[in-house]
Write a protein that holds these residues in place. Structure first.
Motif, PDB file in Angstrom:
ATOM      1  N   GLY A   1      48.712  55.994  69.525  1.00  0.00           N
ATOM      2  CA  GLY A   1      47.776  55.433  67.931  1.00  0.00           C
ATOM      3  C   GLY A   1      49.053  55.329  66.639  1.00  0.00           C
ATOM      4  N   MET A   2      50.141  55.512  67.165  1.00  0.00           N
ATOM      5  CA  MET A   2      51.544  55.972  65.779  1.00  0.00           C
ATOM      6  C   MET A   2      51.645  53.831  66.513  1.00  0.00           C
ATOM      7  SD  MET A   2      53.372  58.899  66.322  1.00  0.00           S
ATOM      8  CE  MET A   2      54.960  58.361  65.201  1.00  0.00           C
ATOM      9  N   GLU A   3      51.889  53.531  67.708  1.00  0.00           N
ATOM     10  CA  GLU A   3      52.424  52.122  67.493  1.00  0.00           C
ATOM     11  C   GLU A   3      51.117  50.855  66.673  1.00  0.00           C
ATOM     12  OE1 GLU A   3      53.247  48.934  71.124  1.00  0.00           O
ATOM     13  OE2 GLU A   3      52.404  50.950  71.730  1.00  0.00           O
ATOM     14  N   SER A   4      50.117  51.773  67.047  1.00  0.00           N
ATOM     15  CA  SER A   4      48.557  51.030  66.591  1.00  0.00           C
ATOM     16  C   SER A   4      49.218  51.090  65.201  1.00  0.00           C
ATOM     17  CB  SER A   4      47.130  51.271  67.005  1.00  0.00           C
ATOM     18  OG  SER A   4      47.153  50.906  68.283  1.00  0.00           O
ATOM     19  N   ILE A   5      49.119  52.109  64.128  1.00  0.00           N
ATOM     20  CA  ILE A   5      48.989  52.478  63.454  1.00  0.00           C
ATOM     21  C   ILE A   5      49.996  50.955  62.132  1.00  0.00           C
ATOM     22  CG2 ILE A   5      49.500  54.496  61.377  1.00  0.00           C
ATOM     23  CD1 ILE A   5      47.471  55.807  62.323  1.00  0.00           C
ATOM     24  N   GLU A   6      51.534  51.379  63.072  1.00  0.00           N
ATOM     25  CA  GLU A   6      52.223  50.926  62.828  1.00  0.00           C
ATOM     26  C   GLU A   6      52.199  49.569  62.292  1.00  0.00           C
ATOM     27  OE1 GLU A   6      55.595  49.953  60.648  1.00  0.00           O
ATOM     28  OE2 GLU A   6      55.287  51.956  61.331  1.00  0.00           O
ATOM     29  N   ALA A   7      51.907  48.607  63.367  1.00  0.00           N
ATOM     30  CA  ALA A   7      51.350  47.286  63.900  1.00  0.00           C
ATOM     31  C   ALA A   7      50.756  46.729  62.589  1.00  0.00           C
ATOM     32  CB  ALA A   7      50.826  46.834  65.296  1.00  0.00           C
ATOM     33  N   ALA A   8      48.949  47.598  62.243  1.00  0.00           N
ATOM     34  CA  ALA A   8      48.474  47.069  61.469  1.00  0.00           C
ATOM     35  C   ALA A   8      48.492  47.765  60.050  1.00  0.00           C
ATOM     36  CB  ALA A   8      46.905  48.164  61.594  1.00  0.00           C
ATOM     37  N   ARG A   9      49.476  49.100  59.883  1.00  0.00           N
ATOM     38  CA  ARG A   9      49.399  48.964  58.298  1.00  0.00           C
ATOM     39  C   ARG A   9      50.983  49.736  58.474  1.00  0.00           C
ATOM     40  NH1 ARG A   9      45.913  53.980  57.073  1.00  0.00           N
ATOM     41  NH2 ARG A   9      45.611  54.352  59.306  1.00  0.00           N
ATOM     42  N   PRO A  10      52.236  48.485  58.476  1.00  0.00           N
ATOM     43  CA  PRO A  10      53.809  48.678  58.910  1.00  0.00           C
ATOM     44  C   PRO A  10      54.205  50.003  57.425  1.00  0.00           C
ATOM     45  CG  PRO A  10      52.837  46.885  58.524  1.00  0.00           C
ATOM     46  CD  PRO A  10      51.585  47.209  58.036  1.00  0.00           C
TER      47      PRO A  10
END
Length: 408
Positions: free
Chosen positions: A204-213
């Motif tokens: 989830g952290m990886e996905s959030i960072e990719a979508a909302r830097p």
């Protein structure tokens, strides 16, 4: 070390992720960000890690986990083993680096148990002006025990959960003291993280960072990131609490004593406050005061003057209010020859600091009643003793009947 490292487990193969290079909040150049707020910060001291960067052709940085006095910590994907790790990138020449190396080497030789964070590897990278940065590859864990409070009913630890966390912390100390011959020296909420059942939080952290830097400051070729606070809570719960960060740890094979200044000020053992050589029992005091803070959601001591500065005299005085006066014999162990708090007979002399009324463990404990409260305070008092010889060892605490009460 103030960081929020999280949990490692294997996952299915997937290619390196491409991270967004726009869509983030840009922090003004005049504003100091995270590690830049440290008094000793210089651009050369902290390696400028970038999200998306790949180290050792293996560890791809996917998010910032936090920063501390001697390092920044990053969530990475191990592209070789298809798993998550935490990468701790250290300040060059900082004393904690050598201590942490020594502690990890000891733990590796013994087989690190699940209640202690494991090192998975070590390498160095070259920074600005010829600086060399040590990097520790660690298990990626989850929330620290204090942050878990945000997800608890009423935002308070109940006795069953607190007893389980307390037992795991004491088990970790028992292994360090009895097997590894290590004194931890820095027990604080930020250094006790939770081990999860899977890696969904890291995904989830990886996905959030990719979508909302993450928000960041760009200063020439250097980028300084804010640690994201958007982290999902694991529905599966946690396996156990894990003691981390050995940057202050001392290896003590022959029962050495030390005089170094250690421990968070709020949690210092009496030996530190009085200038008395210390050893393993400092961890027991530290654990007791920290666990009290966790359960009561309030520190046992508040040793700060009107200007908000740390006061050694106030700290000793608050200990006296709760535990009574230390024996003159104990005070005379101090290696400080001109002690400002006690006279040559070991008697208190700071008359300007007046004792407060009704200050005791009984009056300060607010969540429990009756026999449950009495047993809780009895257990705490085994850790909170003036003389280190009178504190229970970690092994003795684990045999305390209080740990067998209730159901986890």
């Amino acid at each position: 070390m103030q960081h929020l490292t999280r949990r490692l487990l294997r996952r299915g193969p997937s290619p390196p992720r491409t991270f967004a290079t726009s869509g983030f909040r840009l922090i003004p150049p005049s504003e100091k960000v995270e590690e830049e707020t440290l008094a000793w910060y210089t651009p050369a001291s902290f390696y400028p890690v970038r999200i998306g960067e790949n180290f050792q052709d293996r560890y791809q940085v996917v998010s910032k986990l936090g920063y501390g006095t001697s390092a920044t910590v990053w969530l990475c994907r191990d592209l070789r083993h298809h798993s998550y790790v935490a990468l701790k990138v250290c300040v060059p020449g900082y004393p904690s680096v050598a201590r942490e190396k020594a502690a990890f080497a000891r733990l590796a030789s013994l087989g690190t148990p699940p209640i202690l964070q494991k090192s998975l590897g070590h390498f160095t990278i070259n920074g600005a002006s010829g600086s060399v940065h040590d990097c520790f590859v660690l298990e990626a864990l989850e929330f620290n025990i204090n942050l878990c409070r945000a997800f608890l009913p009423g935002q308070l630890y109940d006795l069953v959960l607190w007893r389980r966390v307390a037992r795991e912390v004491i088990q970790a100390l028992d292994f360090l003291h009895s097997k590894a011959k290590i004194i931890h020296c820095d027990l604080r909420h930020e250094n006790i993280l939770m081990r999860g059942f899977n890696d969904k939080i890291h995904q989830g952290m990886e996905s959030i960072e990719a979508a909302r830097p993450s928000a960041r400051k760009i200063d020439g070729d250097r980028v300084v990131y804010e640690t994201p606070d958007r982290v999902p809570f694991p529905k599966e719960g946690f396996k156990c609490a894990v003691l981390c960060d050995y940057g202050e740890a001392r290896c003590s094979d022959a029962g050495n004593t030390y005089t170094d200044d250690i421990q968070p000020f709020l949690y210092r053992a009496p030996e530190l406050a009085l200038g008395i050589p210390w050893s393993y029992p400092v961890d027991i005091w530290n654990a007791g005061v920290m666990l009290w803070h966790l359960f009561e959601n309030k520190s046992l001591f508040n040793p700060y003057n009107q200007q908000g500065r740390e006061s050694n005299g106030l700290h000793i005085h608050e200990m006296m209010e709760i535990m009574g006066d230390p024996s003159p014999e104990f005070v005379r162990r101090s290696i400080i020859t001109d002690h400002s708090c006690f006279d040559e007979n070991g008697l208190w002399k700071l008359q300007r600091i007046k004792r407060k009324k009704e200050r005791s463990l009984e009056s300060l404990e607010t969540q429990l009643e009756g026999e449950e409260k009495a047993e809780f305070l009895r257990f705490m008092r085994r850790m909170l003793q003036w003389e280190p010889e009178k504190r229970a060892t970690a092994a003795e605490l684990l045999r305390d009947p209080w740990f067998s009460k209730g159901s986890d």
